[in-house]
Design a protein around this motif. Structure first.
Motif, PDB file in Angstrom:
ATOM      1  N   VAL A 249       0.616   3.803  -1.565  1.00  0.00           N
ATOM      2  CA  VAL A 249       0.488   4.094  -0.139  1.00  0.00           C
ATOM      3  C   VAL A 249       1.248   5.379   0.179  1.00  0.00           C
ATOM      4  O   VAL A 249       2.115   5.806  -0.594  1.00  0.00           O
ATOM      5  CB  VAL A 249       1.033   2.931   0.724  1.00  0.00           C
ATOM      6  N   PRO A 250       0.941   6.018   1.308  1.00  0.00           N
ATOM      7  CA  PRO A 250       1.733   7.185   1.722  1.00  0.00           C
ATOM      8  C   PRO A 250       3.218   6.845   1.782  1.00  0.00           C
ATOM      9  O   PRO A 250       3.604   5.721   2.105  1.00  0.00           O
ATOM     10  CB  PRO A 250       1.172   7.515   3.114  1.00  0.00           C
ATOM     11  N   ASP A 251       4.056   7.814   1.472  1.00  0.00           N
ATOM     12  CA  ASP A 251       5.494   7.571   1.338  1.00  0.00           C
ATOM     13  C   ASP A 251       6.098   6.876   2.547  1.00  0.00           C
ATOM     14  O   ASP A 251       6.958   5.998   2.409  1.00  0.00           O
ATOM     15  CB  ASP A 251       6.229   8.891   1.102  1.00  0.00           C
ATOM     16  N   GLU A 252       5.648   7.254   3.745  1.00  0.00           N
ATOM     17  CA  GLU A 252       6.289   6.724   4.944  1.00  0.00           C
ATOM     18  C   GLU A 252       5.952   5.263   5.205  1.00  0.00           C
ATOM     19  O   GLU A 252       6.549   4.620   6.070  1.00  0.00           O
ATOM     20  CB  GLU A 252       5.894   7.558   6.171  1.00  0.00           C
ATOM     21  N   PHE A 253       5.012   4.698   4.435  1.00  0.00           N
ATOM     22  CA  PHE A 253       4.590   3.322   4.682  1.00  0.00           C
ATOM     23  C   PHE A 253       5.139   2.325   3.660  1.00  0.00           C
ATOM     24  O   PHE A 253       4.728   1.166   3.655  1.00  0.00           O
ATOM     25  CB  PHE A 253       3.066   3.242   4.724  1.00  0.00           C
ATOM     26  N   ALA A 254       6.045   2.767   2.801  1.00  0.00           N
ATOM     27  CA  ALA A 254       6.707   1.872   1.842  1.00  0.00           C
ATOM     28  C   ALA A 254       8.210   2.023   1.990  1.00  0.00           C
ATOM     29  O   ALA A 254       8.722   3.143   2.028  1.00  0.00           O
ATOM     30  CB  ALA A 254       6.286   2.186   0.411  1.00  0.00           C
ATOM     31  N   GLU A 255       8.926   0.898   2.073  1.00  0.00           N
ATOM     32  CA  GLU A 255      10.364   0.939   2.289  1.00  0.00           C
ATOM     33  C   GLU A 255      11.107   1.542   1.111  1.00  0.00           C
ATOM     34  O   GLU A 255      12.147   2.175   1.284  1.00  0.00           O
ATOM     35  CB  GLU A 255      10.895  -0.473   2.556  1.00  0.00           C
TER      36      GLU A 255
END
Length: 310
Positions: A249-255
């Protein structure tokens, strides 16, 4: 805000109508700043998104440029990144991974079919990637374009793995969930394992819960279950067993850059940020067994004989 067809528009971030006048826009910006500030219950991510929204529509010139379809008066138009990218020569002389198939090809075709049907069959569309057109399209159509972009980005990243790895894109399968295309986005084989990889952009964060991905943006999807079904179909046809199931997933959507969510039929289940997936595959994913050189050659032969493309 991320450059994704699913990204909220600046007006949506500010909580104001797209036809708001300058005073309404300014008041909405100040209100959004207060709500988004970390000291008042917001977060750094929300605060940055509000500030980014204001740079896009906060001045008459920037707003006019955005409303015409660009990102800002000084920025490259978004359509340049949403349209298919022309082939680019490698930046260095290092051997690339052996790659087969057309990454994102089927998903882009589904997007083009969907946008033409939505506009009206027979009506001419000068530019199907025009941001002003994409922003008005239903979410399911924008999601197709976002997924195509995600698949293409992952393919570019995986191509840097090196000659020891083989990558197949858009691999046809006989297993898919409701409304999902019967294909696996990427299949990667190398000394660190055999990985079934799905590239996704749901437009929102996801996380693991009891071995499955959950998140408000998923709308009932069960991505790990669907990925496992695809991997099983490919493994059965080639008589091989994937060692890892990876959702990118795009970086901003994974903790976290790389998060292991357990196992599924012996394969390690992983959620990876887009910027981390290539290095994770190259170095090896925790819990995924390495494959010996002779076994890699045997598995590659079986896959080459059985893989079909969507």
């Amino acid at each position: 805000m991320p450059d994704s067809p699913l990204s909220a528009s600046p007006y949506e971030v500010l909580g104001v109508r797209a036809d708001a006048n300058a005073d309404e826009l300014r008041r909405a910006y100040r209100r959004a700043l207060r709500h988004a500030h970390p000291d008042t219950g917001g977060s750094t991510t929300q605060f940055d998104a509000v500030q980014r929204a204001w740079t896009l529509v906060g001045t008459p010139s920037a707003r006019a440029a955005f409303d015409r379809g660009g990102r800002s008066a000084a920025a490259e138009p978004t359509r340049a990144t949403w349209a298919p990218a022309p082939p680019r020569p490698p930046r260095d002389s290092r051997p690339l991974a052996r790659s087969y198939g057309h990454p994102g090809g089927l998903t882009r075709q589904r997007y083009l079919d969907g946008i033409r049907e939505w506009v009206g069959l027979g009506d001419e569309i000068p530019d199907p990637y025009d941001p002003s057109l994409v922003r008005r399209a239903p979410r399911e159509i924008r999601h197709l374009l976002a997924d195509a972009l995600a698949e293409e980005a992952t393919a570019r990243s995986l191509s840097t793995l090196g000659i020891a790895f083989t990558v197949w894109h858009d691999v046809a399968t006989d297993a898919a969930g409701p409304g999902l295309p019967p294909k696996l986005d990427h299949l990667v084989l190398g000394p660190t394992g055999l990985f079934a990889i799905q590239s996704e952009d749901w437009g929102g964060p996801v996380r693991f819960r009891r071995g499955e991905l959950v998140g408000d943006a998923l709308a009932g999807e069960r991505p790990i279950r669907a990925l496992a079904a695809r991997a099983k179909a490919i493994g059965r046809a080639a008589k091989v067993k994937p060692t890892g199931l990876v959702v990118v997933v795009p970086d901003e959507f994974a903790e976290e850059p790389l998060q292991v969510g357990g196992t599924n039929r012996g394969a390690v289940v992983v959620l990876a940020r887009a910027s981390r997936v290539a290095s994770a595959v190259r170095e090896g994913i925790p819990g995924s067994p390495f494959i010996g050189g002779a076994e890699v050659m045997e598995v590659r032969t079986r896959l080459q004989q059985s893989v079909r493309f969507a």
